[in-house]
Design a protein around this motif. Structure first.
Motif, PDB file in Angstrom:
ATOM      1  N   LEU A 189      22.122 -10.814  -3.993  1.00 18.09           N
ATOM      2  CA  LEU A 189      21.653  -9.558  -4.560  1.00 18.09           C
ATOM      3  C   LEU A 189      20.313  -9.724  -5.271  1.00 18.09           C
ATOM      4  CD1 LEU A 189      25.042  -8.168  -5.883  1.00 18.09           C
ATOM      5  CD2 LEU A 189      23.777  -7.410  -3.873  1.00 18.09           C
ATOM      6  N   ASN A 190      20.150 -10.844  -5.946  1.00 19.33           N
ATOM      7  CA  ASN A 190      18.862 -11.116  -6.600  1.00 19.33           C
ATOM      8  C   ASN A 190      17.746 -11.280  -5.565  1.00 19.33           C
ATOM      9  OD1 ASN A 190      19.700 -11.007  -9.276  1.00 19.33           O
ATOM     10  ND2 ASN A 190      20.358 -13.137  -9.287  1.00 19.33           N
ATOM     11  N   PHE A 191      18.099 -11.918  -4.453  1.00 18.16           N
ATOM     12  CA  PHE A 191      17.112 -12.091  -3.382  1.00 18.16           C
ATOM     13  C   PHE A 191      16.675 -10.739  -2.823  1.00 18.16           C
ATOM     14  CE2 PHE A 191      16.321 -12.337   1.217  1.00 18.16           C
ATOM     15  CZ  PHE A 191      15.196 -13.147   1.226  1.00 18.16           C
ATOM     16  N   PHE A 192      17.636  -9.870  -2.561  1.00 18.95           N
ATOM     17  CA  PHE A 192      17.293  -8.546  -2.039  1.00 18.95           C
ATOM     18  C   PHE A 192      16.467  -7.743  -3.053  1.00 18.95           C
ATOM     19  CE2 PHE A 192      21.251  -8.941   0.760  1.00 18.95           C
ATOM     20  CZ  PHE A 192      20.503  -9.305   1.873  1.00 18.95           C
ATOM     21  N   ASN A 193      16.745  -7.933  -4.327  1.00 20.89           N
ATOM     22  CA  ASN A 193      15.928  -7.279  -5.357  1.00 20.89           C
ATOM     23  C   ASN A 193      14.485  -7.775  -5.312  1.00 20.89           C
ATOM     24  OD1 ASN A 193      17.413  -5.337  -6.736  1.00 20.89           O
ATOM     25  ND2 ASN A 193      18.460  -6.849  -7.987  1.00 20.89           N
ATOM     26  N   GLN A 194      14.327  -9.096  -5.158  1.00 22.72           N
ATOM     27  CA  GLN A 194      12.996  -9.695  -5.181  1.00 22.72           C
ATOM     28  C   GLN A 194      12.149  -9.256  -3.990  1.00 22.72           C
ATOM     29  OE1 GLN A 194      13.070 -13.963  -5.833  1.00 22.72           O
ATOM     30  NE2 GLN A 194      14.735 -13.762  -7.313  1.00 22.72           N
ATOM     31  N   ILE A 195      12.774  -9.074  -2.832  1.00 20.92           N
ATOM     32  CA  ILE A 195      11.998  -8.655  -1.656  1.00 20.92           C
ATOM     33  C   ILE A 195      11.926  -7.132  -1.559  1.00 20.92           C
ATOM     34  CG2 ILE A 195      12.538 -10.758  -0.375  1.00 20.92           C
ATOM     35  CD1 ILE A 195      14.528  -9.116   1.282  1.00 20.92           C
TER      36      ILE A 195
ATOM     37  N   LEU B 277      13.987   0.832  10.175  1.00 26.29           N
ATOM     38  CA  LEU B 277      14.355   0.040   9.013  1.00 26.29           C
ATOM     39  C   LEU B 277      14.581  -1.399   9.459  1.00 26.29           C
ATOM     40  CD1 LEU B 277      16.830   2.563   7.340  1.00 26.29           C
ATOM     41  CD2 LEU B 277      14.507   2.020   6.590  1.00 26.29           C
ATOM     42  N   TYR B 278      14.320  -2.331   8.564  1.00 27.74           N
ATOM     43  CA  TYR B 278      14.382  -3.745   8.896  1.00 27.74           C
ATOM     44  C   TYR B 278      15.573  -4.385   8.182  1.00 27.74           C
ATOM     45  CZ  TYR B 278       9.569  -2.505  10.002  1.00 27.74           C
ATOM     46  OH  TYR B 278       8.452  -1.876  10.481  1.00 27.74           O
ATOM     47  N   ALA B 279      16.524  -4.885   8.949  1.00 29.51           N
ATOM     48  CA  ALA B 279      17.739  -5.458   8.377  1.00 29.51           C
ATOM     49  C   ALA B 279      17.575  -6.958   8.168  1.00 29.51           C
ATOM     50  CB  ALA B 279      18.938  -5.192   9.285  1.00 29.51           C
ATOM     51  N   ILE B 280      17.900  -7.405   6.970  1.00 26.89           N
ATOM     52  CA  ILE B 280      17.968  -8.843   6.666  1.00 26.89           C
ATOM     53  C   ILE B 280      19.390  -9.133   6.219  1.00 26.89           C
ATOM     54  CG2 ILE B 280      17.151 -10.693   5.163  1.00 26.89           C
ATOM     55  CD1 ILE B 280      14.488  -9.289   4.991  1.00 26.89           C
TER      56      ILE B 280
ATOM     57  N   LEU C  97       0.816  -1.212   0.000  1.00 31.51           N
ATOM     58  CA  LEU C  97       0.000   0.000   0.000  1.00 31.51           C
ATOM     59  C   LEU C  97       0.851   1.264   0.000  1.00 31.51           C
ATOM     60  CD1 LEU C  97      -2.827  -1.004   2.505  1.00 31.51           C
ATOM     61  CD2 LEU C  97      -3.071  -0.556   0.056  1.00 31.51           C
ATOM     62  N   SER C  98       1.924   1.246   0.804  1.00 30.28           N
ATOM     63  CA  SER C  98       2.758   2.443   0.945  1.00 30.28           C
ATOM     64  C   SER C  98       3.791   2.572  -0.161  1.00 30.28           C
ATOM     65  CB  SER C  98       3.480   2.418   2.298  1.00 30.28           C
ATOM     66  OG  SER C  98       4.416   1.351   2.350  1.00 30.28           O
ATOM     67  N   GLY C  99       4.072   1.461  -0.842  1.00 33.04           N
ATOM     68  CA  GLY C  99       5.116   1.486  -1.862  1.00 33.04           C
ATOM     69  C   GLY C  99       6.511   1.427  -1.273  1.00 33.04           C
ATOM     70  N   ARG C 100       6.606   1.191   0.028  1.00 34.62           N
ATOM     71  CA  ARG C 100       7.898   1.109   0.715  1.00 34.62           C
ATOM     72  C   ARG C 100       7.959  -0.161   1.547  1.00 34.62           C
ATOM     73  NH1 ARG C 100       9.804   5.447   4.510  1.00 34.62           N
ATOM     74  NH2 ARG C 100      11.425   3.861   4.564  1.00 34.62           N
ATOM     75  N   THR C 101       9.126  -0.752   1.599  1.00 34.95           N
ATOM     76  CA  THR C 101       9.295  -1.941   2.432  1.00 34.95           C
ATOM     77  C   THR C 101      10.061  -1.654   3.710  1.00 34.95           C
ATOM     78  OG1 THR C 101      11.389  -2.577   1.370  1.00 34.95           O
ATOM     79  CG2 THR C 101       9.340  -3.392   0.368  1.00 34.95           C
ATOM     80  N   GLY C 102      10.944  -0.645   3.690  1.00 36.52           N
ATOM     81  CA  GLY C 102      11.785  -0.375   4.853  1.00 36.52           C
ATOM     82  C   GLY C 102      12.849  -1.434   5.062  1.00 36.52           C
ATOM     83  N   ILE C 103      13.033  -2.324   4.077  1.00 38.91           N
ATOM     84  CA  ILE C 103      14.009  -3.409   4.201  1.00 38.91           C
ATOM     85  C   ILE C 103      15.389  -2.931   3.759  1.00 38.91           C
ATOM     86  CG2 ILE C 103      14.702  -5.681   3.332  1.00 38.91           C
ATOM     87  CD1 ILE C 103      11.741  -6.348   3.035  1.00 38.91           C
ATOM     88  N   VAL C 104      16.383  -3.238   4.566  1.00 38.02           N
ATOM     89  CA  VAL C 104      17.777  -3.003   4.214  1.00 38.02           C
ATOM     90  C   VAL C 104      18.470  -4.360   4.167  1.00 38.02           C
ATOM     91  CG1 VAL C 104      19.967  -1.953   4.908  1.00 38.02           C
ATOM     92  CG2 VAL C 104      17.825  -0.717   5.261  1.00 38.02           C
ATOM     93  N   GLY C 105      18.981  -4.717   3.008  1.00 41.26           N
ATOM     94  CA  GLY C 105      19.699  -5.982   2.880  1.00 41.26           C
ATOM     95  C   GLY C 105      21.162  -5.788   3.245  1.00 41.26           C
ATOM     96  N   ILE C 106      21.678  -6.685   4.083  1.00 45.76           N
ATOM     97  CA  ILE C 106      23.093  -6.647   4.457  1.00 45.76           C
ATOM     98  C   ILE C 106      23.748  -7.913   3.927  1.00 45.76           C
ATOM     99  CG2 ILE C 106      24.778  -6.527   6.328  1.00 45.76           C
ATOM    100  CD1 ILE C 106      22.631  -5.245   8.068  1.00 45.76           C
ATOM    101  N   CYS C 107      24.690  -7.749   3.034  1.00 44.02           N
ATOM    102  CA  CYS C 107      25.435  -8.874   2.472  1.00 44.02           C
ATOM    103  C   CYS C 107      26.832  -8.840   3.082  1.00 44.02           C
ATOM    104  CB  CYS C 107      25.483  -8.760   0.955  1.00 44.02           C
ATOM    105  SG  CYS C 107      26.144 -10.223   0.130  1.00 44.02           S
ATOM    106  N   LEU C 108      27.067  -9.687   4.068  1.00 42.18           N
ATOM    107  CA  LEU C 108      28.347  -9.702   4.786  1.00 42.18           C
ATOM    108  C   LEU C 108      29.246 -10.765   4.175  1.00 42.18           C
ATOM    109  CD1 LEU C 108      29.901  -8.486   7.210  1.00 42.18           C
ATOM    110  CD2 LEU C 108      28.983 -10.355   8.592  1.00 42.18           C
ATOM    111  N   CYS C 109      30.323 -10.311   3.542  1.00 37.61           N
ATOM    112  CA  CYS C 109      31.192 -11.224   2.799  1.00 37.61           C
ATOM    113  C   CYS C 109      32.384 -11.678   3.628  1.00 37.61           C
ATOM    114  CB  CYS C 109      31.664 -10.544   1.518  1.00 37.61           C
ATOM    115  SG  CYS C 109      30.322  -9.939   0.484  1.00 37.61           S
ATOM    116  N   VAL C 110      32.168 -11.916   4.889  1.00 37.53           N
ATOM    117  CA  VAL C 110      33.208 -12.391   5.794  1.00 37.53           C
ATOM    118  C   VAL C 110      32.499 -12.955   7.024  1.00 37.53           C
ATOM    119  CG1 VAL C 110      33.474 -10.224   7.067  1.00 37.53           C
ATOM    120  CG2 VAL C 110      35.441 -11.730   6.841  1.00 37.53           C
ATOM    121  N   PRO C 111      33.072 -13.956   7.687  1.00 34.31           N
ATOM    122  CA  PRO C 111      32.374 -14.540   8.839  1.00 34.31           C
ATOM    123  C   PRO C 111      32.170 -13.534   9.962  1.00 34.31           C
ATOM    124  CG  PRO C 111      34.134 -15.983   8.085  1.00 34.31           C
ATOM    125  CD  PRO C 111      34.305 -14.693   7.348  1.00 34.31           C
TER     126      PRO C 111
END
Length: 346
Positions: free
Chosen positions: A113-119, A90-93, A54-68
């Motif tokens: 990156l494709n996953f973050f695009n899809q959500i 904001l909601y971090a995934i 409805l709002s057109g916003r998700t508030g999702i922030v994707g974090i791709c951590l490339c190290v343990p």
């Protein structure tokens, strides 16, 4: 229980229920209180995805951590980052990738990156990353205006944040030289830094400093590592080097973990730190002041750094400005007790 079901219960529209639940105007106060009380009693929870549509916003922030995240620096960074993003509504995934599985790395980053695009993530934070990795990532993730690289090794043509590894290395090496050390080893060289041509890595800065002081680089005093966390094999390699007659009088360590490993090996060999072996770490981890002696180390202000990441993120989400952002967190040498004057100088 849905908004529609609550609306049917009170014989009102879904919009009226939504306004009541969100304390908006247009609903009689008595009715609004009754709707909110009923919603709480039946355990109503808002449908997050429906609200996003409805709002057109998700508030999702994707974090791709490339190290343990087991590495203390990244574990604390990830914790603080998620907390501050939450405070900004904001909601971090987070997706964690294994940087040492080269065969799967490209595929993993592409998938993430494709996953973050899809959500419909509004911003993607990815790091650490160098120029060669960015070239792959930017092809996969075309919306680079929504991509922020943290712990960037190089200057990049997108929003990015860097740690001043060169400045920190120079401060540490300068201090060791001022204390009379000339045979300075490097402890904890991982495959990423070894193969990376960038002048901004710790190891590149170490070699450049030696060259600037006309000190011959000796690969025999460079101790390799399998990653950011020490292993027994690294300790065995270090022990062999410290048993030689031409052992280093000091080590610049890739991080504080490796400096702690050096303390352990030195104690096993009966070498006194700092009198017979000086050590400088990196990151100023919590354990750096718990050792004996306390570690001299290179510190970055993690609180400031994370706040800057969040500032960039909220600016992009809120579309407060166009263009790209860049930031470099300066280094500070924290002098404690693991470095002493080299009395055998010259």
């Amino acid at each position: 229980m849905s908004i529609c079901e609550i609306a049917k219960k009170f014989n009102v529209s879904s919009v009226t229920v939504s306004n009541a639940l969100n304390h908006r105007k247009g609903v009689a106060e008595k009715l609004a209180k009754e709707i909110r009380a009923y919603a709480e009693a039946v355990g109503y929870r808002p449908n997050y995805m429906a609200r996003s549509l409805l709002s057109g916003r998700t508030g999702i922030v994707g974090i791709c951590l490339c190290v343990p995240p087991s590495t203390p620096w990244y574990g604390e960074l990830l914790c603080r980052l998620q907390l501050q993003l939450s405070e900004a509504n904001l909601y971090a995934i987070t997706i964690v990738l294994d940087p040492f599985r080269r065969d799967a790395r490209d595929r993993n980053e592409s998938w993430a990156l494709n996953f973050f695009n899809q959500i419909k993530a509004e911003v993607v934070l990815l790091g650490p990353c160098d120029r060669s990795r960015y070239q792959v990532v930017s092809q996969e993730y075309l919306a680079t205006e929504k991509l922020i690289i943290f712990d960037s090794v190089d200057l990049l043509p997108c929003s990015h944040l860097m740690l001043d590894l060169v400045g920190g290395t120079q401060q540490a090496m300068q201090y060791l030289c001022e204390m009379g050390h000339r045979r300075i080893g490097y402890l904890g060289l991982n495959a990423f830094d070894l193969d990376n041509p960038s002048p901004y890595t710790r190891f590149s800065a170490y070699r450049s400093f030696l060259e600037s002081r006309n000190i011959t680089f000796d690969p025999a005093v460079v101790i390799p590592a399998n990653g950011s966390v020490p292993t027994p094999e690294t300790g065995e390699f270090l022990e062999k080097v410290l048993r030689t007659e031409q052992r280093p009088t000091a080590f610049l360590c890739h991080n504080d973990n490796y400096a702690m490993l050096a303390l352990k090996v030195a104690d096993r060999l009966g070498l006194r730190v700092p009198e017979q072996l000086s050590l400088i770490g990196f990151d100023d981890q919590t354990g750096a002041w718990l050792t004996t002696p306390e570690l001299t180390t290179v510190r970055f202000n993690l609180e400031n750094y994370v706040a800057e990441i969040v500032r960039m993120t909220t600016a992009i989400v809120g579309k407060n400005s166009s263009g790209r952002y860049s930031y470099c967190e300066k280094a500070e040498l924290v002098v404690r007790g693991s470095v002493a004057e080299n009395r055998d100088r010259f």
